[in-house]
Design an enzyme around this catalytic site. Structure first.
Site, PDB file in Angstrom:
ATOM      1  CB  CYS A   2      24.237 -41.003  12.648  1.00 50.06           C
ATOM      2  SG  CYS A   2      25.219 -41.639  14.020  1.00 50.06           S
ATOM      3  NE  ARG A  50      25.245 -43.530  19.399  1.00 49.24           N
ATOM      4  CZ  ARG A  50      25.674 -43.876  20.591  1.00 49.24           C
ATOM      5  NH1 ARG A  50      24.808 -44.138  21.561  1.00 49.24           N
ATOM      6  NH2 ARG A  50      26.972 -43.952  20.841  1.00 49.24           N
ATOM      7  CB  SER A 363      36.089 -49.546   1.359  1.00 49.30           C
ATOM      8  OG  SER A 363      36.387 -48.184   1.123  1.00 49.30           O
TER       9      SER A 363
END
Length: 631
Positions: A2, A50, A363
């Site tokens: 967020c 959000r 990642s």
């Protein structure tokens, strides 16, 4: 994942205009496209954007306790929230949602400031306690999630996930800091202890800031740091087994999601390891994506395709080319501060590609810093061995003279470019390593800056923070010191900033399992030979992954996520290179010698020198300054 923002009056509980908080959060709608929330009380206002990941229906923010004594706005994920929730429920706490956000509220009520030690995750949050009239700002251990703040003339402190969230406040003075320009040119990014806007600060990785109404602004407090001072005495087989268990746990914990999840796949060791471990526990094909380049020497997409085939992933790829240059304005917008890591461009493209099918992507960031995977680590170790043979009194004059005599041959094959090595051998280890992680060297910076800027800097150098960090590091070995500085400065300033801004630009949550803090602490205790052996960095990580990955993936030469801007500025972008010195914001600042910039561009286009990274730096600085200031 967020965007958060807010206002807290430090002196008296003045009313907060909700519209002002909303304006701050609305600048970051890309970080939270699924909804927004504003909450205000006397002297405090919290805002939230959000991106729904966990408890899609019940995790709205800002979130309050049932008695409304506590309120929090939170950016990130707490991966162990279920275990922490169970512990708190056993102590009598009653939860109203299934979100990780609510764990923060009950954790504060149970443990106070110690609650942060119970949280495993990536996070930045602000928690208001009405009974104590306090606001607690917190950033995660490694600095995955950002948090900016500033104090204003009306006695308030404002904070936001991104600098743009602060810039819309009318009382924030928008004055550039030339010290940060020096830092940017030296390092390629503005590090966490600096900001391009005077008066703005960033909460550091592993830090908290507790504000109490009626009390002066305190300095941040550090709750976590990594130490290289201790060494594991376990045998290699036991270390390999422990490492694999930590890797598996880190990946599993980051696969908890109520929305589609995938992974970035470059074809290197780190992302391939993450994908392999995801495939091991996933019930369906892992969604992977990669970016290729139009320069074959820098393109790893074939290796990524091999990994995708090996683990039967749902794989997609795209190509980055000079045609993507117009994205530079998009990059400048999302980074706010100048940011010169050119791999931001393909990172943006791979995030775009991932967002088409998933909302969360894992990642491989962090392994190079934790396990000594950069080529500079190898060079630094070799140079330190040579330094051990000769005292500085002999080494400095000897190698310094040789370096001055040796030509700077950017055009020559790499083995013949010895000038940098000779310069490094003339320096001590910290000075040399600080120079090796930089982008534009001190001599070139002096050539570029106007005399009055050099005077205003008063000796400030971008490299000094690296030197200081290495010399003060809790460490035993020169490699320890280099890795410690990388984890404290390079990792949050470059790698994590890049991944956060580019993923959030497209409303994608990126998670970094290789930066699980327990994994980083484990790596820091490894003997040097378990991190760097021969010409192989990340030695133990590669040994642990041998059952999963083939030798051509594990032991080929590291390529890195390198964007071919040097070739582009000699070819399709040659006109852009020539235009940097004139008609730009840089020229209007008066900070630079435009003839020196023009000379560097001409040298690059002719092939006499390689100034590709410098030209990209100056271009990014030009675009950022144009967006931030009236220059």
């Amino acid at each position: 994942m967020c965007g958060i923002a807010g206002i807290f009056h430090l002196e008296t509980a003045k009313p907060i205009d909700p519209a002002r908080v909303r304006l701050m959060t609305d600048t970051m709608v890309h970080r939270g496209p699924d909804g927004s929330g504003i909450w205000t009380a006397p002297g405090v206002g919290l805002g939230h954007r959000r991106l729904s990941i966990i408890d899609l229906g019940g995790g709205a923010q800002p979130m309050l306790t049932e008695d409304e004594a506590l309120a929090v706005t939170f950016n990130g994920e707490i991966y162990n929230f279920a275990a922490v929730r169970a512990e708190l429920e056993a102590k009598g706490h009653v939860f109203r949602t299934h979100s990780d956000t609510e764990v923060i509220l009950h954790g504060w009520r149970q443990w106070g400031r110690e609650c942060v030690h119970h949280f495993d995750g990536m996070f930045a949050f602000a928690l208001f306690d009405a009974r104590e009239q306090s606001l607690w700002l917190v950033r995660d251990r490694l600095g995955v999630k950002p948090l900016h703040y500033a104090t204003l003339s009306d006695g308030s402190l404002i904070f936001a996930s991104e600098l743009k969230g602060l810039l819309v406040h009318p009382l924030l003075r928008k004055e550039p800091d030339v010290h940060a320009v020096e830092d940017f040119l030296g390092l390629g990014y503005v590090p966490d202890d600096a900001c391009i806007v005077k008066g703005v600060r960033k909460l550091g990785a592993g830090e908290t800031l507790l504000l109490r109404r009626g009390k002066p602004l305190p300095p941040p407090s550090r709750y976590w740091d990594v130490s290289f001072a201790d060494r594991s005495t376990a045998k290699p087989a036991a270390l390999k087994e422990e490492l694999l268990a930590l890797l598996q746990s880190a990946v599993r914990s980051r696969m908890v999601s109520d929305v589609p999840l995938g992974a970035f796949l470059s074809g290197g060791v780190d992302s391939s390891s993450v994908v392999a471990l995801m495939a091991e526990v996933s019930k369906r094909a892992v969604k992977t994506c990669t970016i290729g380049f139009d320069v074959d020497a820098l393109d790893e997409s074939d290796y990524a395709a091999r990994i995708a085939k090996r683990f039967a992933t749902d794989h997609r790829q795209r190509l980055v080319s000079p045609d993507d240059y117009p994205l530079i304005d998009t990059l400048a917008h999302h980074f706010d501060e100048p940011f010169a890591d050119a791999s931001a461009l393909p990172t943006y493209r791979v995030c775009q590609l991932a967002r088409e099918t998933v909302t969360v992507a894992l990642s491989g960031d962090g392994a190079d810093e934790a396990f000594a995977g950069y080529r500079r680590h190898l060079f630094q170790q070799g140079e330190e061995r040579l330094r051990g043979f000769l005292p500085q009194a002999v080494r400095g004059p000897l190698f310094g003279t040789l370096a001055r005599l040796y030509p700077k041959a950017d055009w020559a094959p790499q083995p013949l470019r010895a000038k940098t090595t000779l310069l490094n051998l003339a320096r001590d280890g910290a000075e040399a390593y600080a120079a090796s992680v930089g982008v534009t060297g001190q001599a070139m910076r002096k050539r570029l800056f106007a005399p009055d800027v050099l005077s205003a800097l008063q000796g400030h150098r971008a490299e000094d923070r690296y030197i200081r960090s290495m010399r003060e590091a809790p460490a035993r070995d020169p490699l320890d010191r280099a890795q410690y500085a990388d984890l404290k400065i390079w990792l949050p300033g470059d790698i994590l900033t890049k991944t956060d801004r580019m993923s959030m630009a497209v409303g994608l949550e990126a998670r970094e399992p290789l930066l699980d803090h327990r994994l980083v602490e484990f790596a820091a205790r490894l003997p040097v030979s378990m991190r760097l052996r021969g010409r192989d960095g990340k030695y133990l990580l590669k040994k642990a992954m041998e059952p999963y990955l083939t030798e051509d993936i594990l032991y080929r030469r590291k390529m890195g996520f390198v964007t071919p801007v040097g070739q582009w500025f000699r070819g399709p972008l040659a006109k852009q290179a020539a235009a940097i010195a004139s008609g730009s914001v840089l020229a209007r600042t008066g900070w630079f010698d435009t003839r020196a910039i023009a000379g560097a561009a001409a040298e690059h286009r002719s092939g006499l020198s390689d100034h590709g990274r410098l030209l990209w730096q100056l271009t990014m600085l030009d675009r950022s300054l144009g967006r931030l200031f009236s220059l």
